[in-house]
Design a protein around this motif. Structure first.
Motif, PDB file in Angstrom:
ATOM      1  N   GLY A  49       4.677   4.058  -9.061  1.00 48.47           N
ATOM      2  CA  GLY A  49       3.460   3.513  -8.459  1.00 48.47           C
ATOM      3  C   GLY A  49       3.794   2.578  -7.325  1.00 48.47           C
ATOM      4  N   ILE A  50       2.739   1.988  -6.762  1.00 42.67           N
ATOM      5  CA  ILE A  50       2.936   0.983  -5.708  1.00 42.67           C
ATOM      6  C   ILE A  50       1.897  -0.114  -5.922  1.00 42.67           C
ATOM      7  CG2 ILE A  50       1.446   2.132  -3.984  1.00 42.67           C
ATOM      8  CD1 ILE A  50       3.711   1.335  -1.900  1.00 42.67           C
ATOM      9  N   LEU A  51       2.304  -1.350  -5.698  1.00 43.45           N
ATOM     10  CA  LEU A  51       1.368  -2.470  -5.862  1.00 43.45           C
ATOM     11  C   LEU A  51       1.408  -3.319  -4.608  1.00 43.45           C
ATOM     12  CD1 LEU A  51      -0.142  -4.013  -8.579  1.00 43.45           C
ATOM     13  CD2 LEU A  51       1.327  -5.754  -7.583  1.00 43.45           C
ATOM     14  N   GLU A  53      -0.548  -6.606  -2.184  1.00 49.62           N
ATOM     15  CA  GLU A  53      -1.313  -7.857  -2.317  1.00 49.62           C
ATOM     16  C   GLU A  53      -2.784  -7.546  -2.614  1.00 49.62           C
ATOM     17  OE1 GLU A  53       1.019 -10.220   1.247  1.00 49.62           O
ATOM     18  OE2 GLU A  53      -0.268  -8.517   1.669  1.00 49.62           O
ATOM     19  N   ARG A  54      -3.269  -6.499  -1.983  1.00 45.29           N
ATOM     20  CA  ARG A  54      -4.674  -6.116  -2.170  1.00 45.29           C
ATOM     21  C   ARG A  54      -4.979  -5.779  -3.635  1.00 45.29           C
ATOM     22  NH1 ARG A  54      -6.560  -2.218   2.582  1.00 45.29           N
ATOM     23  NH2 ARG A  54      -5.510  -3.819   3.812  1.00 45.29           N
ATOM     24  N   ASP A  55      -4.018  -5.128  -4.317  1.00 43.37           N
ATOM     25  CA  ASP A  55      -4.207  -4.786  -5.738  1.00 43.37           C
ATOM     26  C   ASP A  55      -4.268  -6.053  -6.590  1.00 43.37           C
ATOM     27  OD1 ASP A  55      -4.083  -1.949  -5.326  1.00 43.37           O
ATOM     28  OD2 ASP A  55      -1.924  -2.190  -5.014  1.00 43.37           O
ATOM     29  N   ILE A  56      -3.499  -7.069  -6.192  1.00 41.00           N
ATOM     30  CA  ILE A  56      -3.499  -8.316  -6.969  1.00 41.00           C
ATOM     31  C   ILE A  56      -4.868  -8.996  -6.846  1.00 41.00           C
ATOM     32  CG2 ILE A  56      -2.413 -10.597  -7.228  1.00 41.00           C
ATOM     33  CD1 ILE A  56       0.223  -9.297  -6.317  1.00 41.00           C
ATOM     34  N   MET A  76      -1.320  -1.051 -10.719  1.00 39.04           N
ATOM     35  CA  MET A  76      -0.693  -0.398  -9.549  1.00 39.04           C
ATOM     36  C   MET A  76      -1.462   0.890  -9.181  1.00 39.04           C
ATOM     37  SD  MET A  76       2.602   1.201 -11.498  1.00 39.04           S
ATOM     38  CE  MET A  76       2.446   2.674 -12.538  1.00 39.04           C
ATOM     39  N   THR A  77      -1.258   1.353  -7.978  1.00 40.09           N
ATOM     40  CA  THR A  77      -1.773   2.668  -7.580  1.00 40.09           C
ATOM     41  C   THR A  77      -0.755   3.697  -8.055  1.00 40.09           C
ATOM     42  OG1 THR A  77      -2.855   1.744  -5.639  1.00 40.09           O
ATOM     43  CG2 THR A  77      -2.411   4.101  -5.586  1.00 40.09           C
ATOM     44  N   GLN A  78      -1.244   4.670  -8.854  1.00 42.25           N
ATOM     45  CA  GLN A  78      -0.295   5.639  -9.433  1.00 42.25           C
ATOM     46  C   GLN A  78      -0.068   6.860  -8.539  1.00 42.25           C
ATOM     47  OE1 GLN A  78      -1.591   6.489 -13.428  1.00 42.25           O
ATOM     48  NE2 GLN A  78      -1.037   4.458 -14.147  1.00 42.25           N
ATOM     49  N   LYS A  79      -1.103   7.211  -7.790  1.00 40.68           N
ATOM     50  CA  LYS A  79      -0.960   8.388  -6.915  1.00 40.68           C
ATOM     51  C   LYS A  79      -0.396   7.918  -5.583  1.00 40.68           C
ATOM     52  CE  LYS A  79      -4.069  12.053  -8.234  1.00 40.68           C
ATOM     53  NZ  LYS A  79      -5.267  12.810  -7.909  1.00 40.68           N
ATOM     54  N   VAL A  80       0.902   7.850  -5.484  1.00 38.42           N
ATOM     55  CA  VAL A  80       1.538   7.307  -4.284  1.00 38.42           C
ATOM     56  C   VAL A  80       1.753   8.425  -3.253  1.00 38.42           C
ATOM     57  CG1 VAL A  80       3.501   6.015  -3.392  1.00 38.42           C
ATOM     58  CG2 VAL A  80       2.742   5.642  -5.740  1.00 38.42           C
ATOM     59  N   VAL A  81       1.312   8.156  -2.037  1.00 37.55           N
ATOM     60  CA  VAL A  81       1.566   9.098  -0.947  1.00 37.55           C
ATOM     61  C   VAL A  81       2.941   8.743  -0.377  1.00 37.55           C
ATOM     62  CG1 VAL A  81       0.756  10.014   1.259  1.00 37.55           C
ATOM     63  CG2 VAL A  81      -0.902   9.221  -0.445  1.00 37.55           C
ATOM     64  N   GLY A  99      -5.536   7.285   4.837  1.00 34.38           N
ATOM     65  CA  GLY A  99      -5.455   6.767   3.468  1.00 34.38           C
ATOM     66  C   GLY A  99      -5.710   5.269   3.359  1.00 34.38           C
ATOM     67  N   ARG A 100      -5.808   4.595   4.508  1.00 31.89           N
ATOM     68  CA  ARG A 100      -6.054   3.139   4.558  1.00 31.89           C
ATOM     69  C   ARG A 100      -5.005   2.335   3.791  1.00 31.89           C
ATOM     70  NH1 ARG A 100     -11.233   1.464   6.084  1.00 31.89           N
ATOM     71  NH2 ARG A 100     -12.568   3.167   6.685  1.00 31.89           N
ATOM     72  N   PHE A 101      -3.735   2.696   3.953  1.00 37.95           N
ATOM     73  CA  PHE A 101      -2.657   1.884   3.389  1.00 37.95           C
ATOM     74  C   PHE A 101      -1.597   1.652   4.448  1.00 37.95           C
ATOM     75  CE2 PHE A 101      -2.163   6.308   1.790  1.00 37.95           C
ATOM     76  CZ  PHE A 101      -1.050   6.669   2.503  1.00 37.95           C
ATOM     77  N   ARG A 102      -0.734   0.641   4.202  1.00 40.16           N
ATOM     78  CA  ARG A 102       0.210   0.215   5.242  1.00 40.16           C
ATOM     79  C   ARG A 102       1.668   0.423   4.882  1.00 40.16           C
ATOM     80  NH1 ARG A 102      -2.560  -5.540   5.230  1.00 40.16           N
ATOM     81  NH2 ARG A 102      -2.621  -4.879   3.050  1.00 40.16           N
ATOM     82  N   HIS A 103       1.914   1.061   3.736  1.00 34.85           N
ATOM     83  CA  HIS A 103       3.299   1.276   3.294  1.00 34.85           C
ATOM     84  C   HIS A 103       3.483   2.689   2.777  1.00 34.85           C
ATOM     85  CE1 HIS A 103       2.461  -3.054   2.886  1.00 34.85           C
ATOM     86  NE2 HIS A 103       3.705  -3.185   3.332  1.00 34.85           N
ATOM     87  N   MET A 104       4.628   3.276   3.103  1.00 34.43           N
ATOM     88  CA  MET A 104       4.936   4.601   2.559  1.00 34.43           C
ATOM     89  C   MET A 104       6.384   4.665   2.094  1.00 34.43           C
ATOM     90  SD  MET A 104       3.031   7.464   4.799  1.00 34.43           S
ATOM     91  CE  MET A 104       3.233   8.915   3.825  1.00 34.43           C
ATOM     92  N   PRO A 105       6.593   4.880   0.774  1.00 35.60           N
ATOM     93  CA  PRO A 105       7.951   5.078   0.285  1.00 35.60           C
ATOM     94  C   PRO A 105       8.513   6.391   0.825  1.00 35.60           C
ATOM     95  CG  PRO A 105       6.432   4.565  -1.516  1.00 35.60           C
ATOM     96  CD  PRO A 105       5.600   4.857  -0.311  1.00 35.60           C
ATOM     97  N   VAL A 106       9.804   6.384   1.117  1.00 30.17           N
ATOM     98  CA  VAL A 106      10.467   7.599   1.594  1.00 30.17           C
ATOM     99  C   VAL A 106      11.222   8.201   0.403  1.00 30.17           C
ATOM    100  CG1 VAL A 106      11.994   8.588   3.332  1.00 30.17           C
ATOM    101  CG2 VAL A 106      10.795   6.430   3.812  1.00 30.17           C
TER     102      VAL A 106
HETATM  103  P1  AMP Z   1      -1.426  -1.788   1.568  1.00 28.90           P
HETATM  104  O1  AMP Z   1      -2.154  -1.383   2.787  1.00 28.90           O
HETATM  105  O2  AMP Z   1      -0.050  -1.245   1.488  1.00 28.90           O
HETATM  106  O3  AMP Z   1      -1.522  -3.253   1.286  1.00 28.90           O
HETATM  107  O4  AMP Z   1      -2.173  -1.049   0.341  1.00 28.90           O
HETATM  108  C1  AMP Z   1      -3.592  -0.950   0.256  1.00 28.90           C
HETATM  109  C2  AMP Z   1      -3.932  -0.149  -1.013  1.00 28.90           C
HETATM  110  O5  AMP Z   1      -3.345   1.158  -0.931  1.00 28.90           O
HETATM  111  C3  AMP Z   1      -3.443  -0.740  -2.338  1.00 28.90           C
HETATM  112  O6  AMP Z   1      -4.360  -0.406  -3.352  1.00 28.90           O
HETATM  113  C4  AMP Z   1      -2.107  -0.027  -2.574  1.00 28.90           C
HETATM  114  O7  AMP Z   1      -1.760   0.081  -3.944  1.00 28.90           O
HETATM  115  C5  AMP Z   1      -2.393   1.337  -1.982  1.00 28.90           C
HETATM  116  N1  AMP Z   1      -1.210   1.936  -1.371  1.00 28.90           N
HETATM  117  C6  AMP Z   1      -0.278   1.323  -0.607  1.00 28.90           C
HETATM  118  N2  AMP Z   1       0.649   2.200  -0.187  1.00 28.90           N
HETATM  119  C7  AMP Z   1       0.281   3.398  -0.705  1.00 28.90           C
HETATM  120  C8  AMP Z   1       0.842   4.716  -0.653  1.00 28.90           C
HETATM  121  N3  AMP Z   1       1.937   5.003   0.051  1.00 28.90           N
HETATM  122  N4  AMP Z   1       0.195   5.698  -1.343  1.00 28.90           N
HETATM  123  C9  AMP Z   1      -0.935   5.445  -2.028  1.00 28.90           C
HETATM  124  N5  AMP Z   1      -1.508   4.247  -2.106  1.00 28.90           N
HETATM  125  C10 AMP Z   1      -0.913   3.227  -1.457  1.00 28.90           C
END
Ligand code: AMP
Length: 143
Positions: A49-51, A53-56, A76-81, A99-106
């Motif tokens: 998963g990924i967590l 600050e927004r999740d907190i 945590m978000t379980q469906k990680v892109v 997807g409106r997120f700012r991090h992507m695991p490689v």
């Molecule tokens: P962030 O923009 O990274 O602060 O994340 C915003 C939201 O998207 C939070 O709920 C994260 O858990 C979720 N999130 C962050 N990165 C990813 C990702 N790569 N895939 C899916 N969800 C994500």
């Protein structure tokens, strides 16, 4: 330009946390390391998963301060892109934007090999634009 270009520059270090840690423990790691998001790992290097600050913030709004002693796996978000090293910067930008997120695991062969943030992507795009401008200037000056 692709993900491997970014990883070559910033390295492959990723700060991770075990899914059994409490939300408070993970919040402390985010604060100590000065990062906005952490990859949650189960066994080996598999992404669980990924967590961020927004999740907190969401967890506290939902469960109050009780959330802090609960396992991070609940919030945590379980469906990680994820992306891989061959993905282009443009692909990442469009996935992060939609997807409106700012991090992507490689991930390569099911294992975590790095992380890319929106900041890394923007930095790379600016460097590319500057290179193109310099090439155009050279072309005009020598033409
Ligand atoms: P962030 O923009 O990274 O602060 O994340 C915003 C939201 O998207 C939070 O709920 C994260 O858990 C979720 N999130 C962050 N990165 C990813 C990702 N790569 N895939 C899916 N969800 C994500």
């Amino acid at each position: 330009m692709n993900v491997s270009t970014i990883l070559k520059e910033k390295g492959q270090n990723v700060i991770t946390a075990d899914s059994s840690l409490s939300l408070l423990d993970v919040a402390k790691i985010l604060s100590e390391k000065g990062i906005g998001s952490i990859v949650i790992i189960d066994t080996g290097k598999k992404v669980a998963g990924i967590l961020s600050e927004r999740d907190i913030v969401r967890s506290l709004a939902k469960a109050g301060s009780d959330a802090l002693t609960q396992p991070v796996s609940l919030y945590m978000t379980q469906k990680v892109v994820t992306c891989n090293c061959a993905d282009t910067i443009d692909t990442l930008m469009s996935k992060m934007t939609s997807g409106r997120f700012r991090h992507m695991p490689v991930v390569e062969n099911d294992e975590l090999v790095g992380i890319v943030s929106i900041g890394d992507v923007v930095k790379q795009r600016i460097a590319q634009a500057e290179m193109e401008t310099a090439a155009m200037r050279d072309y005009i000056a020598t033409g």
